[in-house]
Enzyme design. Structure first.
Site, PDB file in Angstrom:
ATOM      1  N   CYS A  61      -3.092   9.745   5.206  1.00  6.58           N
ATOM      2  CA  CYS A  61      -3.425   9.348   6.567  1.00  6.58           C
ATOM      3  C   CYS A  61      -3.759  10.582   7.411  1.00  6.58           C
ATOM      4  CB  CYS A  61      -2.257   8.589   7.204  1.00  6.58           C
ATOM      5  SG  CYS A  61      -2.498   8.171   8.939  1.00  6.58           S
TER       6      CYS A  61
ATOM      7  N   HIS B 215       0.889  -1.166   0.000  1.00  6.24           N
ATOM      8  CA  HIS B 215       0.000   0.000   0.000  1.00  6.24           C
ATOM      9  C   HIS B 215       0.927   1.216   0.000  1.00  6.24           C
ATOM     10  CE1 HIS B 215      -3.743   2.193   1.256  1.00  6.24           C
ATOM     11  NE2 HIS B 215      -2.851   3.025   1.768  1.00  6.24           N
TER      12      HIS B 215
END
Length: 313
Positions: A240, A207
């Site tokens: 994030c 990822h």
């Protein structure tokens, strides 16, 4: 190592891409985008996450989204689950695969899950036992696997310890996440090779975030180490919410184009992917980051210039 001739790409824009947008994406718009994504040939799509609405308001419509999207046969619908309550919601929403959230370092974990890494894993035992009684599959993740913005390089021993605990839970499908784009091809090689040698029965995926422009080089490095599953996000949306200066995932169109140019099959319709990415770029121009949307495909040829004179004649 010789390149594999085929890879599997999971689209994560509906979850990772949308979760950090400063504006709320209407539910109907999410459904529209997901349905278009599902028509591109993806074998797996990360549709949403079942986190508390106060933690990530963007994902508060997870149940409704899964209820209303189309469900093509053979496509795995994946969702992120932080706890047992999240898993219960995922089961009711008929998710095919639930992915657990975990940080490699205590510092990131305290920001992300309000608990240290191994403390956070203690709650996974209940989740794993509950999942065993259902058809849902469980996958694990290791965020900031290739570098933490608070602690720096993550020792390989830490990864081994985490993977051993996942193994005790019967979870052997693990996503290695370069959450803040601190990886480079050598660190991808070192960690991927070590973990694949130590856990030969595990299935590892990557990822990758493109924070420092290294994501495609890192993908190729992972491919060289035998990793064939990759996450990406249309138009490069994402990031994030618990990491400073985090930017989006590698753009799906960039990853697909790069692999296909190397002769590696993705089994995806790149033109359809580009069409959706352009829509997202037009709606969220400040959050998109895609080389292909700027330059086009390598196969997009142009008319040769005519009538020019050499300077100095």
């Amino acid at each position: 190592m010789e390149h594999r001739k085929e890879v599997v790409i999971t689209e994560v824009c509906p979850r990772d891409g949308f979760q950090v947008l400063p504006m709320m994406v209407p539910t109907e718009e999410k459904i529209e985008i997901i349905n278009r994504i599902l028509a591109c040939g993806f074998k797996q799509v990360e549709v949403t996450s079942f986190v508390h609405p106060k933690a990530v308001p963007q994902m508060s419509d997870a149940d409704e989204v899964l209820q209303k999207i189309t469900r093509p046969e053979g496509v795995v619908l994946r969702a992120l689950v932080p706890n047992l309550r999240g898993l219960e919601r995922a089961i009711l929403a008929r998710v095919d695969k639930a992915k657990l959230m975990l940080s490699a370092t205590d510092s990131h974990s305290l920001n992300n899950a309000n608990a240290r890494t191994l403390e956070a894993m203690q709650g996974f035992d209940q989740i794993a036992k509950r999942a065993e009684r259902t058809a849902i599959k469980l996958g694990g993740s290791i965020s900031v696997a290739f570098g933490c913005p608070y602690e720096g390089i993550v020792p390989i021993g830490r990864h081994i310890e985490i993977c051993k605990r996942y193994e005790q839970l019967g979870i052997t499908d693990i996503s290695l996440a370069d959450t803040t784009g601190m990886a480079n091809p050598e660190s991808i090689k070192r960690i991927s090779r070590s973990l694949r040698e130590y856990f030969p029965s595990f299935h590892f995926s990557l990822h990758l975030h493109n924070t420092r422009g290294m994501a495609f080089a890192n993908a190729v490095s992972g491919l060289n180490e035998g990793i064939v599953d990759f996450d990406s996000s249309l138009a490069g949306l994402g990031g994030c919410p618990y990491a400073p200066n985090a930017s989006g995932n590698i753009a799906t169109e960039d990853l697909v184009h790069g692999f296909e140019e190397m002769g590696i099959k993705t089994n995806l319709d790149l033109d359809k992917i580009i069409e959706i990415a352009k829509v997202l770029q037009s709606r969220y121009p400040n959050q998109s980051d895609s080389f292909l949307l700027k330059a086009g495909k390598s196969s997009d040829l142009h008319m040769a210039p005519t009538g020019q004179k050499k300077l100095g004649e």
